[in-house]
Design an enzyme around this catalytic site. Structure first.
Site, PDB file in Angstrom:
ATOM      1  CE  LYS A  80      -0.579  50.481 -86.924  1.00 58.43           C
ATOM      2  NZ  LYS A  80       0.525  49.578 -86.834  1.00 58.43           N
ATOM      3  NE  ARG A 139      -6.765  44.065 -92.323  1.00 58.74           N
ATOM      4  CZ  ARG A 139      -5.606  44.237 -91.696  1.00 58.74           C
ATOM      5  NH1 ARG A 139      -5.354  45.358 -91.088  1.00 58.74           N
ATOM      6  NH2 ARG A 139      -4.709  43.281 -91.688  1.00 58.74           N
TER       7      ARG A 139
HETATM    8  P1  AMP Z   1      -1.219  46.941 -88.984  1.00 60.72           P
HETATM    9  O1  AMP Z   1      -0.214  45.877 -88.642  1.00 60.72           O
HETATM   10  O2  AMP Z   1      -0.644  48.092 -89.713  1.00 60.72           O
HETATM   11  O3  AMP Z   1      -2.497  46.379 -89.559  1.00 60.72           O
HETATM   12  O4  AMP Z   1      -1.700  47.629 -87.619  1.00 60.72           O
HETATM   13  C1  AMP Z   1      -2.253  46.910 -86.593  1.00 60.72           C
HETATM   14  C2  AMP Z   1      -1.158  46.515 -85.643  1.00 60.72           C
HETATM   15  O5  AMP Z   1      -0.702  47.631 -84.913  1.00 60.72           O
HETATM   16  C3  AMP Z   1      -1.625  45.567 -84.585  1.00 60.72           C
HETATM   17  O6  AMP Z   1      -1.636  44.250 -85.074  1.00 60.72           O
HETATM   18  C4  AMP Z   1      -0.603  45.748 -83.507  1.00 60.72           C
HETATM   19  O7  AMP Z   1       0.482  44.877 -83.738  1.00 60.72           O
HETATM   20  C5  AMP Z   1      -0.098  47.162 -83.723  1.00 60.72           C
HETATM   21  N1  AMP Z   1      -0.406  48.085 -82.621  1.00 60.72           N
HETATM   22  C6  AMP Z   1       0.480  48.947 -82.090  1.00 60.72           C
HETATM   23  N2  AMP Z   1      -0.085  49.696 -81.131  1.00 60.72           N
HETATM   24  C7  AMP Z   1      -1.378  49.297 -81.031  1.00 60.72           C
HETATM   25  C8  AMP Z   1      -2.477  49.694 -80.217  1.00 60.72           C
HETATM   26  N3  AMP Z   1      -2.360  50.664 -79.312  1.00 60.72           N
HETATM   27  N4  AMP Z   1      -3.655  49.054 -80.392  1.00 60.72           N
HETATM   28  C9  AMP Z   1      -3.777  48.070 -81.316  1.00 60.72           C
HETATM   29  N5  AMP Z   1      -2.787  47.659 -82.125  1.00 60.72           N
HETATM   30  C10 AMP Z   1      -1.587  48.259 -81.975  1.00 60.72           C
END
Ligand code: AMP
Length: 561
Positions: free
Chosen positions: A256, A421
């Protein structure tokens, strides 16, 4: 042609309703009554927006401009308009009061005419479009002129909703959910058909138009379109790797990355980059544009990925640096040199004229890998397929060690679900501790929550000066039932009210979960919280036992360790 008056009457009717079923019924009738041409406009208007979310058109009417237009249309000076807004807490009510005198003049005038020409919905949209297109030296004058025109051509009751719509805050409590249900009800579609069409178009106006035009068949034809951004698929937090693997089985594990989401549309030589909020950020990211031009072998494609800013040691730089890149309007090349970005691609939604969102993640990844040549600043991120918890833990540790946020645990068989989500994308990050913060202020809610306090201003404690320093607001994580209880509790602590804002005696401590602490000039503490959520009330804590400003700073510094 439907008059704006008819729309305003429906808004008034909806404002008196609290149940969402009844609201859906009224919206559904409205959608059936208007013409095919009016339908997309009305669909957006009723949600309090003028243009669809994907559109680069922005209304951009600030309160100052609105006050000026109202003042000129009503003959009341701007200061008095502002005073009225403070007293009523609502621009709509202000417009009604200030134009009520005006309407008498109109009535007198109208006795010489058969009828005052009624403002139509499409005319209002046309005026708003003129406002959004206005640019250059005389743009402000054009905006005021158009707004003034609509205020001078309407009744005070229409002005209530025209003024709120001008700042895209209709306050009648109709959101996407209600409109989706109303479309399916009005045009005899299943909620699933409407949902799918909305996912691929990102435009409920378009869906409603197609539904009225040709029902299910026409709606089924709607698909992704280059240069029209769609909502991004989102991830759910998983409390543990073990649980995630138990749920998914063999899962696709990816880092991530700690960066900013981008959706890239390649349409021949034309490359457009959209941010997570679907803003066009192409101009600020010429390095990404040229990486995609050179290394993506596709006539057309929609790619999904994360842009990351690296420091000299190959570790991600603070999120703030990436924001600087995204927001940069001038001297862009200088900022490209100062904050170079790497694009990590992890998905593809469209390839050479074909919509891929119904394919499985594995199938999409195969296409992605085959059309992207990895290079210095563009890579298809590594993905490991496994159900071995130890291996997943190792990948997780490596991602954290490299300075990234954690891992994504994805269902390899799942389609791409725009805007969702769900359980098909899980994210695992180190558990953040919660913060205990003092509630120092609040705001009354909107629509059906108008009699309840909708959001709370939070502060940390500065023991040196005995002050409470603001650090942000929380409005999520609160159920209606909780809201009612909290409103009752806080009503005893109100010190001062102005419009919708309330100052509260600092007595109650909230436990707040959050994603990250960021530096922020907007709050006196110097920090802000990313994605704050209410966990509960710390009845056991006094305000002086809340987090100190020093501790906030400490957590901020240790976030990236
Ligand atoms: P969050 O912002 O905490 O909801 O986490 C989701 C976000 O992680 C996504 O919107 C992306 O911006 C980020 N992200 C980073 N690496 C990845 C990945 N390998 N696959 C999908 N999302 C990712």
């Amino acid at each position: 042609m439907t008059s704006f008056k008819e729309f305003a009457d429906v808004c008034w009717q909806i404002e008196q309703i609290s149940g969402s079923l009844e609201m859906t019924e009224v919206v559904s009738e409205l959608l059936q009554d208007v013409s095919e041409e009016e339908l997309p406009v009305v669909t957006h208007f009723v949600m309090g927006t003028v243009f669809p979310a994907w559109s680069s058109s922005q209304l951009g009417i600030g309160t100052k401009l609105l006050y000026t237009a109202l003042s000129r249309s009503s003959g009341i000076c701007e200061n008095d308009i502002e005073k009225l807004v403070r007293e009523t807490g609502d621009i709509g009510e202000t417009a009604v009061i200030s134009l009520s005198g005006q309407s008498k003049n109109q009535a007198t005038f109208s006795s010489f005419l058969d009828e005052i020409p009624q403002l139509s919905i499409l005319e209002v949209f046309e005026r708003f479009s003129n406002i959004s297109r206005a640019s250059g030296k005389r743009s402000q004058a054009t905006r005021i002129k158009n707004l003034q025109y609509i205020f001078s051509s309407c009744t005070p009751e229409e002005a209530r909703y025209l003024s709120r719509l001008s700042i895209e805050d209709l306050r009648i409590g109709v959101g996407e959910g209600i409109v989706r249900d109303a479309i399916s009800r009005s045009f005899d579609l299943t909620p699933k058909e409407v949902e799918r069409a909305y996912m691929v178009t990102n435009d409920l106006g378009l869906v409603a138009g197609a539904a009225k035009h040709g029902g299910s068949e026409e709606v089924g034809k709607l698909s992704l379109k280059l240069n029209r951004p769609i909502k991004m698929m989102l991830a759910q937090i998983t409390p543990g790797i073990e649980k995630a693997i138990a749920e998914i089985g063999i899962a696709a594990i990816e880092w991530k990355f700690d960066g900013a989401r981008v959706q890239i549309h390649k349409d021949g030589d034309k490359i457009t980059i959209f941010s997570r909020r679907q803003e066009d950020v192409t101009h600020s990211l010429p390095d990404i544009v040229s990486a995609v031009s050179q290394h993506v072998n596709a006539d057309s494609a929609i790619l999904d990925g994360e842009a990351v800013a690296m420091d000299k040691n190959g570790r991600p730089r603070p999120f703030q640096d990436i924001l600087k890149r995204f927001r940069r309007k001038y001297d862009v090349q200088k900022s490209v040199r100062e904050i170079p970005l790497t694009l990590n691609l992890f998905d593809i939604l469209y390839f050479d004229g074909k919509d891929l969102i119904d394919l499985s993640l594995l199938e999409r990844r195969e296409i992605l890998s085959s059309c992207v040549e990895n290079a210095e600043n563009i890579v298809v991120d590594e993905q490991v397929l496994t159900d071995d918890e130890n291996m997943v833990n190792e990948i997780y540790d490596a991602a954290l060690k490299a300075g990234h946020e954690g891992i994504m645990i994805k269902n390899p068989d799942a389609p791409y679900s725009p805007g969702k989500r769900g359980k098909n994308w899980l994210k695992k990050k180190p558990l953040m501790e919660t913060l205990d913060l003092v509630v120092i202020g609040a705001e009354w809610g909107y629509g059906r929550r108008a009699n309840m306090i909708g959001s709370y201003a939070l502060a940390c404690y500065d023991p040196e000066n005995g002050n409470f320093l603001p650090i942000g607001k929380v409005a999520t994580g609160i159920t209606d039932e909780q809201l009612a209880k909290l409103t009752e509790m806080f009503s005893e602590l109100i010190i001062f009210e102005s419009g919708r804002s309330i100052e509260l005696k600092p007595e109650v401590v909230f436990e707040i979960a959050f994603e990250e602490i960021q530096k922020s000039p907007n709050y006196k503490s110097g920090y802000a919280l990313r994605f704050p959520r209410l966990v509960g009330v710390r009845e056991d804590k006094s305000p002086e036992e809340a987090e100190t400003s020093e501790r906030i700073e400490h957590i901020y510094m240790s976030q990236r360790d």
